[in-house]
Design a protein around this motif. Structure first.
Motif, PDB file in Angstrom:
ATOM      1  N   ASP A  10      -3.476  -8.975  -5.461  1.00  0.00           N
ATOM      2  CA  ASP A  10      -4.471  -8.575  -6.457  1.00  0.00           C
ATOM      3  C   ASP A  10      -3.842  -7.517  -7.364  1.00  0.00           C
ATOM      4  O   ASP A  10      -3.364  -7.832  -8.433  1.00  0.00           O
ATOM      5  N   HIS A  19     -12.034  -3.502 -12.617  1.00  0.00           N
ATOM      6  CA  HIS A  19     -11.047  -4.580 -12.604  1.00  0.00           C
ATOM      7  C   HIS A  19     -10.803  -5.136 -14.007  1.00  0.00           C
ATOM      8  O   HIS A  19      -9.718  -5.634 -14.301  1.00  0.00           O
ATOM      9  N   ASN A  78      -1.913 -10.364   0.473  1.00  0.00           N
ATOM     10  CA  ASN A  78      -2.695 -10.759  -0.699  1.00  0.00           C
ATOM     11  C   ASN A  78      -2.076 -10.207  -1.974  1.00  0.00           C
ATOM     12  O   ASN A  78      -1.298  -9.247  -1.953  1.00  0.00           O
ATOM     13  N   ASP A 127      -7.844  -4.883  -3.820  1.00  0.00           N
ATOM     14  CA  ASP A 127      -8.825  -5.770  -4.446  1.00  0.00           C
ATOM     15  C   ASP A 127      -9.992  -4.883  -4.876  1.00  0.00           C
ATOM     16  O   ASP A 127     -10.907  -4.632  -4.107  1.00  0.00           O
TER      17      ASP A 127
END
Length: 263
Positions: A226, A120, A224, A190
């Motif tokens: 992300d 990430h 969501n 995510d």
């Protein structure tokens, strides 16, 4: 049985006798080579677990192993993002290519030392998002080969740039195919918590000689925010009487059109 050993080196000899021997006898290993029946004295080879753990010469190897192990774990999830697409369009190298792709992204993490780098963090790099764009599920049938029109993804409209298509003119058809299927998808990934959500559009099926057709997809955004990834899927089928048969994966295409990262 008499065996004559003629030693050529300290640890190896050639064996002569009425039969050829393969296997181990006490401290001797017998095996067959183009040069004849060779016998070698057993010796200790390799490195012990203790040596591998304590010797600093192995440190780069262990750090690389940690990074690549993380890539393999994340890669399995990446290939699940649009599994319904990849089930019909991928080649045998997709796992290795996915790991290689994610390893390139992990190396964009400049905040952590090798062996501690995170996917990430690497994703924050603009270069990393460029690495993702254009990834092919089936490298033998890239989108640029299958579709003869340039295409882009519009995030605001959740649509591709192509509004109409003439299947016969704008598509590279497998000989067996009589229909083409188009579908797009958006996935939220995510990659910190290893969770994802994928939304698929309606599927548009066109006959080979249908003429100019509209490509009108309906696609809702993931809940969501992300990392969003947009995919297009092109697969081919043939109709035998009233039965529709999808062509094998090697004829079809799944391409990652673009990404959008949220902070």
């Amino acid at each position: 049985m008499n065996i004559i050993l003629i030693f050529k080196r300290k640890d190896m000899a050639k064996a002569f006798g009425p039969v050829q021997i393969v296997g181990t006898l006490d401290d001797l290993n017998f095996y067959i080579t183009p040069d004849g029946n060779i016998v070698r004295e057993k010796g200790k080879t390799g490195n012990s677990k203790k040596s591998f753990k304590e010797n600093p010469i192995f440190t780069p190897m262990k750090l690389h192993s940690k990074d690549f192990g993380l890539c393999a774990k994340k890669g399995r999830i990446f290939r699940q993002l649009v599994k319904a697409f990849y089930d019909h369009a991928k080649d045998g190298s997709i796992a290795g290519r996915t790991n290689q792709l994610l390893h390139a992204i992990i190396k964009e993490d400049k905040e952590h030392e090798r062996g501690q780098r995170q996917l990430h963090t690497g994703m924050q790099s603009a270069a990393a998002l460029e690495f993702l764009t254009g990834f092919e599920g089936n490298k033998g049938r890239p989108l640029t080969k299958v579709l003869k029109k340039k295409i882009a993804f519009n995030w605001e409209k959740r649509a591709i740039s192509i509004k109409t298509i003439n299947p016969l003119q704008h598509i590279d058809w497998p000989a067996e195919a009589s229909q083409v299927h188009f579908q797009i998808a958006m996935a939220n990934w995510d990659c910190v918590n290893d969770t994802y959500e994928t939304v698929y559009s309606n599927e548009i099926v066109l006959e080979k000689k249908a003429g100019v057709c509209q490509l009108a997809f309906e696609l809702s955004p993931p809940e969501n925010k992300d990392l969003w990834l947009a995919f297009i899927h092109v697969k081919f089928s043939s109709r035998i009487y009233n039965t529709l048969k999808v062509l094998p994966r090697k004829f079809n295409t799944t391409t990652l059109l673009g990404t959008q990262l949220f902070n």
